[in-house]
Scaffold this motif. Structure first.
Motif, PDB file in Angstrom:
ATOM      1  N   VAL A 166      22.810  47.970   5.142  1.00 27.16           N
ATOM      2  CA  VAL A 166      24.171  48.096   5.668  1.00 27.16           C
ATOM      3  C   VAL A 166      24.133  48.392   7.159  1.00 27.16           C
ATOM      4  O   VAL A 166      24.898  47.813   7.955  1.00 27.16           O
ATOM      5  CB  VAL A 166      24.943  49.207   4.926  1.00 27.16           C
ATOM      6  CG1 VAL A 166      26.316  49.430   5.570  1.00 27.16           C
ATOM      7  CG2 VAL A 166      25.117  48.844   3.463  1.00 27.16           C
ATOM      8  N   MET A 167      23.238  49.285   7.562  1.00 21.40           N
ATOM      9  CA  MET A 167      23.135  49.647   8.972  1.00 21.40           C
ATOM     10  C   MET A 167      22.632  48.479   9.812  1.00 21.40           C
ATOM     11  O   MET A 167      23.169  48.187  10.879  1.00 21.40           O
ATOM     12  CB  MET A 167      22.211  50.856   9.125  1.00 21.40           C
ATOM     13  CG  MET A 167      22.716  52.110   8.427  1.00 21.40           C
ATOM     14  SD  MET A 167      21.457  53.408   8.316  1.00 21.40           S
ATOM     15  CE  MET A 167      21.181  53.749  10.047  1.00 21.40           C
ATOM     16  N   LEU A 168      21.597  47.784   9.317  1.00 21.79           N
ATOM     17  CA  LEU A 168      21.047  46.658  10.071  1.00 21.79           C
ATOM     18  C   LEU A 168      22.038  45.500  10.136  1.00 21.79           C
ATOM     19  O   LEU A 168      22.133  44.810  11.158  1.00 21.79           O
ATOM     20  CB  LEU A 168      19.743  46.184   9.429  1.00 21.79           C
ATOM     21  CG  LEU A 168      18.552  47.135   9.512  1.00 21.79           C
ATOM     22  CD1 LEU A 168      17.344  46.532   8.808  1.00 21.79           C
ATOM     23  CD2 LEU A 168      18.202  47.447  10.963  1.00 21.79           C
ATOM     24  N   ALA A 222      19.529  41.116   5.957  1.00 17.73           N
ATOM     25  CA  ALA A 222      18.702  42.321   5.861  1.00 17.73           C
ATOM     26  C   ALA A 222      18.104  42.458   4.466  1.00 17.73           C
ATOM     27  O   ALA A 222      16.923  42.802   4.308  1.00 17.73           O
ATOM     28  CB  ALA A 222      19.535  43.548   6.203  1.00 17.73           C
ATOM     29  N   ALA A 223      18.904  42.193   3.431  1.00 17.15           N
ATOM     30  CA  ALA A 223      18.403  42.265   2.060  1.00 17.15           C
ATOM     31  C   ALA A 223      17.305  41.226   1.826  1.00 17.15           C
ATOM     32  O   ALA A 223      16.327  41.485   1.107  1.00 17.15           O
ATOM     33  CB  ALA A 223      19.546  42.061   1.065  1.00 17.15           C
ATOM     34  N   SER A 257      16.000  48.146  15.513  1.00 16.66           N
ATOM     35  CA  SER A 257      17.455  48.122  15.615  1.00 16.66           C
ATOM     36  C   SER A 257      17.966  49.243  16.511  1.00 16.66           C
ATOM     37  O   SER A 257      18.854  49.051  17.343  1.00 16.66           O
ATOM     38  CB  SER A 257      18.079  48.242  14.223  1.00 16.66           C
ATOM     39  OG  SER A 257      19.483  48.318  14.295  1.00 16.66           O
ATOM     40  N   THR A 258      17.390  50.446  16.352  1.00 12.95           N
ATOM     41  CA  THR A 258      17.800  51.580  17.169  1.00 12.95           C
ATOM     42  C   THR A 258      17.454  51.349  18.639  1.00 12.95           C
ATOM     43  O   THR A 258      18.264  51.642  19.534  1.00 12.95           O
ATOM     44  CB  THR A 258      17.122  52.873  16.673  1.00 12.95           C
ATOM     45  OG1 THR A 258      17.464  53.083  15.303  1.00 12.95           O
ATOM     46  CG2 THR A 258      17.572  54.071  17.484  1.00 12.95           C
ATOM     47  N   ARG A 318      21.306  48.215  24.614  1.00 11.97           N
ATOM     48  CA  ARG A 318      22.641  47.651  24.801  1.00 11.97           C
ATOM     49  C   ARG A 318      23.604  48.696  25.358  1.00 11.97           C
ATOM     50  O   ARG A 318      24.401  48.417  26.265  1.00 11.97           O
ATOM     51  CB  ARG A 318      23.168  47.092  23.475  1.00 11.97           C
ATOM     52  CG  ARG A 318      24.460  46.304  23.621  1.00 11.97           C
ATOM     53  CD  ARG A 318      24.998  45.840  22.285  1.00 11.97           C
ATOM     54  NE  ARG A 318      24.040  45.008  21.571  1.00 11.97           N
ATOM     55  CZ  ARG A 318      23.394  45.387  20.471  1.00 11.97           C
ATOM     56  NH1 ARG A 318      23.625  46.580  19.946  1.00 11.97           N
ATOM     57  NH2 ARG A 318      22.550  44.574  19.887  1.00 11.97           N
ATOM     58  N   ASN A 319      23.531  49.925  24.812  1.00 19.00           N
ATOM     59  CA  ASN A 319      24.406  50.986  25.308  1.00 19.00           C
ATOM     60  C   ASN A 319      24.081  51.352  26.746  1.00 19.00           C
ATOM     61  O   ASN A 319      24.977  51.648  27.553  1.00 19.00           O
ATOM     62  CB  ASN A 319      24.272  52.224  24.422  1.00 19.00           C
ATOM     63  CG  ASN A 319      24.833  52.002  23.037  1.00 19.00           C
ATOM     64  OD1 ASN A 319      25.669  51.140  22.836  1.00 19.00           O
ATOM     65  ND2 ASN A 319      24.382  52.794  22.070  1.00 19.00           N
TER      66      ASN A 319
END
Length: 289
Positions: free
Chosen positions: A221-223, A234-235, A273-274, A280-281
């Protein structure tokens, strides 16, 4: 040859329970409820599916009972977070721990065994083209949920409730009602995931047989950023990792190493991902300044 059609088939079978649970988690995420109780809901679905199938002789009644049982179990999260305004993380962890203990207790009480219940008379789901019908349902659910969230009024309101509940309430939309619906739907999907795992992938129940798949669904869900297509990709990544682990085990690698493959992929995917999100931020902050 390591990568072949058999590996792909194995990956598609492995991703089905993760995908179903992750779609349920994505609906909760869109409604503003962080659901990490997917593991416990799946485990309740596993046990209920096996117990109902064994007593009735019908795997389809097992699937139905699993969906209903997991939906009922999800009410713990719905009441705790929406009505009582409790911490979703604490409740989710408690639900996961409770499911492990409760299913182990019921396994001993109902079947009189410890560890694993496996009976020749236990009816599993039929296979169509190498997959159970729940696998096809999972793939169809990706398209249905994508259309629901992007085109249907209910889905748009659900997103509004998750993003701005106070604004949605001023427009006459009940945030509590939509949050309850999202959590209950996630329970149904997790119940189906448990039924697939216990009656589709195998035909048995083993203590804690979900083995972290619910947590992997949370990561999916997060990815996937709670987007149905992203969740599917992701799954699929985790399904490939699990299938590759089984293939490596057949080639002689230690079971402990191959069993860890999906979780290693999970950690690497989370790290990447993090890191990407932070870059990006940082760029956004630099442009804004």
């Amino acid at each position: 040859m390591f990568f072949d059609s058999d590996l792909l088939m194995s990956a598609l079978r492995a991703l089905t329970p993760i995908l179903l649970a992750a779609l349920g988690g994505a609906l909760c995420e869109r409604a503003g409820v962080f659901n990490i109780g997917l593991e416990g809901m799946m485990l309740m679905g596993c046990f209920t599916a096996v117990a109902t199938s064994w007593f009735t002789g019908s795997p389809w009644l097992g699937v139905l009972a699993a969906a209903l049982a997991a939906a009922a179990y999800s009410l713990i999260l719905a009441v705790g977070t929406v009505t009582l305004r409790g911490d979703a993380v604490v409740l989710g962890i408690a639900m996961n721990l409770l499911a492990v203990g409760l299913t182990s207790f019921l396994l001993r009480t109902i079947f009189g065994v410890q560890g694993t219940f496996d009976d020749p008379s236990l009816a599993g789901l039929p296979l169509v083209g190498g997959f159970s019908p729940l696998a096809y349902l999972a793939w169809a659910a990706v398209g249905v949920s994508a259309l629901l969230l992007s085109r249907h009024v209910w889905g748009l309101r659900l997103r509004g409730v998750g993003e701005a509940p106070d604004a949605a309430a001023t427009l006459g939309v009940s945030p509590a009602r939509y949050k309850y619906a999202a959590v209950l739907l996630s329970g149904v999907l997790c119940g189906l995931a448990g039924a697939q795992l216990a009656l589709g992938n195998v035909t048995l129940f083993s203590e804690n047989m979900t083995a972290g798949r619910g947590w992997i669904a949370v990561v999916a869900v997060m990815l996937g950023r709670a987007l149905p297509l992203g969740v599917l990709l992701a799954a699929l990544l985790f399904g490939l990792a699990e299938a590759a682990g089984f293939r490596l085990q057949g080639l002689g690698m230690p079971q402990q190493a191959t069993d860890a493959a999906p979780y290693v992929v999970t950690l690497v995917a989370l790290f990447l991902s993090t890191a990407q999100r932070r870059r990006r931020n940082a760029r956004t902050t630099g442009v804004a300044s």
